[in-house]
Design an enzyme around this catalytic site. Structure first.
Site, PDB file in Angstrom:
ATOM      1  N   GLY A 127     -23.541  23.725  26.658  1.00 45.92           N
ATOM      2  CA  GLY A 127     -22.187  23.191  26.108  1.00 45.92           C
ATOM      3  C   GLY A 127     -21.210  23.876  26.775  1.00 45.92           C
ATOM      4  N   TYR A 128     -21.040  23.052  28.025  1.00 44.56           N
ATOM      5  CA  TYR A 128     -19.889  23.450  28.881  1.00 44.56           C
ATOM      6  C   TYR A 128     -18.722  22.373  28.981  1.00 44.56           C
ATOM      7  CZ  TYR A 128     -21.745  27.738  31.375  1.00 44.56           C
ATOM      8  OH  TYR A 128     -22.432  29.017  31.728  1.00 44.56           O
ATOM      9  N   THR A 161     -26.272  16.725  28.286  1.00 40.23           N
ATOM     10  CA  THR A 161     -27.452  16.040  28.619  1.00 40.23           C
ATOM     11  C   THR A 161     -28.674  16.362  27.696  1.00 40.23           C
ATOM     12  OG1 THR A 161     -26.970  16.123  31.042  1.00 40.23           O
ATOM     13  CG2 THR A 161     -29.150  15.737  30.712  1.00 40.23           C
ATOM     14  N   GLU A 244     -27.490  26.596  38.264  1.00 45.71           N
ATOM     15  CA  GLU A 244     -27.322  25.232  38.097  1.00 45.71           C
ATOM     16  C   GLU A 244     -27.198  24.594  39.430  1.00 45.71           C
ATOM     17  OE1 GLU A 244     -24.904  22.125  35.599  1.00 45.71           O
ATOM     18  OE2 GLU A 244     -23.732  23.687  35.981  1.00 45.71           O
TER      19      GLU A 244
END
Length: 398
Positions: A127-128, A161, A244
């Site tokens: 949740g960014y 995603t 990431e």
């Protein structure tokens, strides 16, 4: 830098290769090698197989239940899995949030969250991004107000995603509005079954449900789910983003897809076209160069030196290569890549051999156009390449 693997590393490779080939389900490998649709069951089945071996958290130290592999061993493991046709490990749990919990979480959070991540039983989401807060994450507006022993969370995340599968989500939330943006962010772990959490699908052009919007409406989150200290989340976010962006480069998948490109080019009769083969050769050179960059980072880490700060460069080049090989696959198929039958994305589909205009019934061409368009996103997510170039310029060039 010595680019030759040691005898011990080659023996490790053989052990990993033998185990992966013996334990990777054939139906899953078939889907991966042919770019067919992987469902949650496929992803989690492989995650559980790895988890039972203690390899789902393949990058974890032994103290947290991982194999304790060094950087070279982790690279070899990723390469062998990719070339065998294993699904890419969904990174949000084992690759992203787990290192943050290990580094900044409490011992109680270690005991509570890490086992479920390693086993593959618990699916995590990220949740960014928010509307208006993508590459500029410091501008997040999702608010968490502390009331006693809980936070009340309100706001929205987007482009989440595989969030439709999520059990938990790690979020950047704003806990202070009276300071500069980066200083008022906290890192919060939220149970996605909590009242007030709503997941809404975003259906992409090819009809796939890959990304989502996630809404928080007065969601109650225990203070115990705060990682580290309040208002220090920006530090933890940067720590995670390095993982990431390195993961996004995904050089080993690029090597596997290069072989798939060659198979398609040969099947479609364009491999003997010298100009087309020039393009394949240029792509292969770029993939080798990306691998050399990855190995430079691993070599520095292996030698105890400060790791090169090139996560942004890896992300930029990796995403451009992914876009290029999907483009070349589509070009190799020519008009045969244009039809799109949603059903043909599933393994075992047996439609009319001329259905949808596939020449000669070559339904293996079905994913090519949709993959090409889908991969336009890679230069945007994880921090757009334009922003990454600015960061690289400031960090490496001064």
């Amino acid at each position: 830098m010595d680019l030759n693997f040691t005898p011990e590393q080659e023996a490790f490779r053989q052990d990993v290769r033998a185990w992966v080939r013996a334990n990777l389900p054939e139906d899953i490998a078939h889907k991966v090698h042919n770019a067919l649709r992987l469902n949650k069951s496929d992803q989690q089945r492989w995650a559980r197989i790895l988890g039972a071996k203690g390899w789902h958290g393949y990058g974890w130290p032994k103290e947290f239940g991982g194999p304790g592999w060094d950087a070279i061993q982790r690279h070899i493991f990723e390469e062998e899995c990719a070339m065998a046709g294993a699904p890419r490990i969904v990174p949000f749990g084992p690759v992203m949030v787990a290192p943050v919990i290990m580094a900044f979480g409490s011992p109680e959070q270690h005991r509570r969250f890490l086992p479920g991540i390693m086993s593959g039983e618990v699916w995590w989401s990220q949740g960014y991004s928010e509307p208006g807060s993508g590459s500029d994450l410091a501008s997040v507006k999702t608010r968490a107000e502390r009331q006693g022993d809980k936070y009340i969370v309100n706001g929205q995340k987007t482009w989440t995603t595989l969030g439709q599968h999520g059990d938990w989500i790690f979020c950047l939330v704003r806990t202070n509005t009276e300071c500069k943006p980066q200083a008022g962010i906290s890192f919060l772990l939220i149970d996605m079954t909590s009242p007030g959490v709503t997941v809404r699908p975003i259906i992409t052009l090819d009809g796939e449900h890959e990304v989502n919007e996630v809404f928080f409406d007065n969601v109650e989150v225990p203070v115990d789910n705060l990682v580290g200290q309040e208002n220090q989340g920006w530090t933890y976010a940067k720590y995670l983003l390095a993982h990431e962006r390195t993961n996004i480069a995904d050089v080993n998948r690029a090597k596997r897809e290069l072989e798939r490109l060659k198979r398609i080019a040969k099947a479609e009769g364009v491999y003997e076209d010298l100009r087309f083969r020039d393009q394949i050769a240029l792509l292969e050179v770029d993939i080798v160069a990306l691998e050399m960059m990855v190995l430079r980072v691993l070599s520095a880490e292996q030698g105890g030196k400060k790791s090169l700060d090139v996560a942004g460069l890896l992300k930029i080049r990796g995403s451009e290569i992914q876009q290029r090989y999907t483009e070349l696959m589509m070009l190799a198929a020519g008009p045969g890549a244009l039809p799109f039958l949603h059903e043909a994305m599933d393994a075992g589909w047996q439609g009319d051999q001329f259905a949808g205009g596939f020449p000669g019934g070559r339904v293996q061409l079905a994913p090519l156009a949709s993959n090409y368009f889908n991969y336009r996103k890679t230069s945007i997510y994880g921090g757009s390449n334009e922003v990454q170039r600015n960061i690289v310029a400031q960090t490496l060039l001064g």
